[in-house]
Scaffold this motif. Sequence first.
Motif, PDB file in Angstrom:
ATOM      1  N   VAL A   1      28.100  -3.881   7.180  1.00 60.22           N
ATOM      2  CA  VAL A   1      26.711  -4.487   7.482  1.00 60.22           C
ATOM      3  C   VAL A   1      25.610  -3.453   7.358  1.00 60.22           C
ATOM      4  CG1 VAL A   1      26.911  -4.041  10.291  1.00 60.22           C
ATOM      5  CG2 VAL A   1      25.468  -5.983   9.092  1.00 60.22           C
ATOM      6  N   THR A   2      24.741  -3.672   7.039  1.00 62.81           N
ATOM      7  CA  THR A   2      23.655  -2.887   6.796  1.00 62.81           C
ATOM      8  C   THR A   2      22.174  -3.007   7.729  1.00 62.81           C
ATOM      9  OG1 THR A   2      24.108  -2.935   4.367  1.00 62.81           O
ATOM     10  CG2 THR A   2      21.890  -2.153   4.842  1.00 62.81           C
TER      11      THR A   2
ATOM     12  N   PRO B   1      12.941  -3.234   3.845  1.00 67.48           N
ATOM     13  CA  PRO B   1      13.395  -3.353   5.345  1.00 67.48           C
ATOM     14  C   PRO B   1      13.728  -4.729   5.651  1.00 67.48           C
ATOM     15  CG  PRO B   1      12.096  -1.506   5.154  1.00 67.48           C
ATOM     16  CD  PRO B   1      11.659  -2.270   3.935  1.00 67.48           C
ATOM     17  N   ASP B   2      13.070  -5.627   4.935  1.00 68.95           N
ATOM     18  CA  ASP B   2      13.064  -7.260   5.404  1.00 68.95           C
ATOM     19  C   ASP B   2      14.063  -8.026   4.387  1.00 68.95           C
ATOM     20  OD1 ASP B   2      11.230  -7.142   7.738  1.00 68.95           O
ATOM     21  OD2 ASP B   2       9.498  -7.035   6.503  1.00 68.95           O
ATOM     22  N   HIS B   3      14.460  -7.232   3.405  1.00 65.34           N
ATOM     23  CA  HIS B   3      15.403  -8.171   2.338  1.00 65.34           C
ATOM     24  C   HIS B   3      16.604  -7.159   1.825  1.00 65.34           C
ATOM     25  CE1 HIS B   3      11.096  -9.848   2.015  1.00 65.34           C
ATOM     26  NE2 HIS B   3      11.839 -10.912   1.822  1.00 65.34           N
ATOM     27  N   LEU B   4      17.678  -7.254   2.662  1.00 68.50           N
ATOM     28  CA  LEU B   4      18.814  -6.454   2.549  1.00 68.50           C
ATOM     29  C   LEU B   4      20.044  -7.076   2.057  1.00 68.50           C
ATOM     30  CD1 LEU B   4      18.309  -4.487   6.085  1.00 68.50           C
ATOM     31  CD2 LEU B   4      17.496  -3.756   3.706  1.00 68.50           C
TER      32      LEU B   4
ATOM     33  N   ALA C   1       0.701  -1.208   0.123  1.00 69.65           N
ATOM     34  CA  ALA C   1      -0.048   0.091  -0.127  1.00 69.65           C
ATOM     35  C   ALA C   1       0.917   1.262   0.013  1.00 69.65           C
ATOM     36  CB  ALA C   1      -0.964  -0.207   1.257  1.00 69.65           C
ATOM     37  N   ALA C   2       2.170   1.171   0.469  1.00 70.40           N
ATOM     38  CA  ALA C   2       3.104   2.412   0.316  1.00 70.40           C
ATOM     39  C   ALA C   2       3.733   2.662  -0.775  1.00 70.40           C
ATOM     40  CB  ALA C   2       3.853   2.171   1.714  1.00 70.40           C
ATOM     41  N   GLY C   3       3.437   1.698  -1.837  1.00 67.07           N
ATOM     42  CA  GLY C   3       4.315   1.727  -3.096  1.00 67.07           C
ATOM     43  C   GLY C   3       5.476   0.929  -3.257  1.00 67.07           C
ATOM     44  N   GLY C   4       6.031   0.461  -2.098  1.00 64.22           N
ATOM     45  CA  GLY C   4       6.910  -0.366  -1.826  1.00 64.22           C
ATOM     46  C   GLY C   4       6.929  -1.922  -2.391  1.00 64.22           C
ATOM     47  N   PRO C   5       7.774  -2.724  -2.509  1.00 63.99           N
ATOM     48  CA  PRO C   5       7.684  -3.934  -3.089  1.00 63.99           C
ATOM     49  C   PRO C   5       7.169  -4.833  -2.122  1.00 63.99           C
ATOM     50  CG  PRO C   5      10.047  -3.612  -2.315  1.00 63.99           C
ATOM     51  CD  PRO C   5       9.367  -2.308  -2.106  1.00 63.99           C
ATOM     52  N   SER C   6       6.385  -5.875  -2.654  1.00 60.40           N
ATOM     53  CA  SER C   6       5.960  -7.129  -1.898  1.00 60.40           C
ATOM     54  C   SER C   6       6.838  -8.321  -1.992  1.00 60.40           C
ATOM     55  CB  SER C   6       4.525  -7.405  -2.314  1.00 60.40           C
ATOM     56  OG  SER C   6       4.408  -7.774  -3.776  1.00 60.40           O
ATOM     57  N   GLU C   7       6.459  -9.367  -1.260  1.00 55.35           N
ATOM     58  CA  GLU C   7       7.383 -10.357  -1.544  1.00 55.35           C
ATOM     59  C   GLU C   7       7.574 -11.133  -2.845  1.00 55.35           C
ATOM     60  OE1 GLU C   7       9.865 -13.661  -0.789  1.00 55.35           O
ATOM     61  OE2 GLU C   7       9.616 -11.794   0.213  1.00 55.35           O
TER      62      GLU C   7
END
Length: 448
Positions: A395-396, A377-380, A286-292
Motif C-alpha cells: 500500500v502507498t 498526493p491525491d491520486h496514487l 503553482a508548484a509545478g505539479g499536475p492539476s486534475e
Amino acid sequence: MSHSGFDHLSRAALAALLPELLLCGQLIDRSGLPHAIAAFGRDGMTAIAIEEWQLASPVYTRRMQRALGFVGDDVATIFKGLQLDIGAPPQFMDFRFRVEDRDHGEFWLDHCGALMDVEPMGEDFVVAMCHTIEDPTFDATALATNAHARIRPIHRPPRRPADRHPMCAWTVTIDPANAAPPAPRNAELVAASAAAGIELGAIDTDDEGRADYRGPLLSDLRFADFSKSALVRIADEVCLQHHLLTLGFMIAVRSRLGADAASASAADTASGGACGVAAVTGGGNAAGGPSEGGGAMRLGRKHFTGIAGISSERIRAALGLGADPAALAEVLRLHPAWNPLPYTGVEITQTSDAVLLRIPHRSDAVADRAWPAMIDPDHLAPLDAMARGVNPRFVTRVVATDAHGWTVEMALAPQPFREATEVTLTRYSTGASFTFTDRGIPLPLTVL
C-alpha cells in the motif's frame, strides 16, 4: 556517461530485461485503448491509436538509429528499426524479413500477439487494427527512415482461412516518385518535447560485446550479444519510447475532448521543457505539479494504472525477484515509468521494511506531462498498481511534501488488496502472460 537506472544490472540481466521492456511498451495500448473505447467509441479509439503512433514512432525510431549507429535510408535500416520498436516486440510480434535490394523488401508476421488479442472481439475490430490503423502507422514508421518509403499489404486479416499463416505479409518499397506526405497534425508537439531531445550517455565502444547495430540486418536480435554499455543505452531508449507514445496518446485524447488543455498555465511555461506538449496535455498547479486536468487526466491515470501494474509484474518475473520491499525497490528502479533517470529525476530508496519513492515537482517528464505528471498526493492509483505487481499487500501513502517534490512510502499491509480494474483490463492481452524463448544464433539476412 550520465547515470542510468540500469547501470547496476549485469549484462545477462539486461539481455533478459530488454524484451520485457519492449513488450510492456506494446501493452501500453492494451492499457489505454479500452478506456478510449468507453470515452469515444471504436472509431474514436481507432483515430487515437493512429495519432499516437504517428506522433511518437518517427521520433523514437530516429533516436534508436542514432544511438546504435545504423542511420540510413534503405529497407534494411527500416527493418532494423522495427526490431527495436515497442510496436514490434520480439516473438510476440514475430516479424520475419526478406531484403531484395536497398529499395525493396518484404516482412511477414509468423505470430501476431495483437491479432490474437482482437480476433475474439470480432471482424470489425480486426479491420480497425489491421487496415485502418496499420496503413498510416506502418508508413509513419518507414518514413522516419526514408520519406519515399511505402509499406503495402500482400495479405492481411481478417484471416481466410481462419488459421492462415503467416498472419499477414507486406511489401516495403522506396521510390523517389512517392511524394513525401504532410506531417501529421500535432507532430511538432512530440518532436519538440524534452523526451525527443534529451541526451543520454554514450555507449562505451571498449566494453565487451557489440556496441552498435552496424553491418547486416539479422534475422533476430540476440540482446546477449550486445555490450553492457549498449544494453543500458537501449533500455533507456526503450523507456523513452514508452513516454513518447504516452505523450502522443494524451495529445490525441485531449484534442478530442476539446479539453481543459487549450493553454498551459504560467507555471508550466516557467518550468521549462516542452511547453508545446504541456499546452496540449494540460496545465499545472503553482508548484509545478499536475492539476486534475478533467476527463483527459482521469483517462490518462487509468491508462497509467493498467500498464504500471502489468509492467511491474513482468519485470519481477523476468528477473526472478521476490515479493518483499527489496524486490519492489529493484522493480521501481527498472520500471519504464521512472526511466531514463535524467528525464524523470526520481529517487528510490529502501528502508528496513518499506520503499520510498521521491518524485520532483519539476523535471523534463513533468514538463512534458508524461507519466510522473499524472500522479500527485491525491491520486496514487498508478503507484498502488505498480507496487501490487510485486506483492498485492503493498500500500502507498504520502509521507512528505515540500517545495521541491513529494515522497511516498510503499509498505506491506496485513492483507492483500484486490487487483485494480485497470490492471485486469490490461491483462486481457495475451502479452500479459507471454513467454519468450531462446532462438539461438541469429542469421544475417543478405540481399537475394
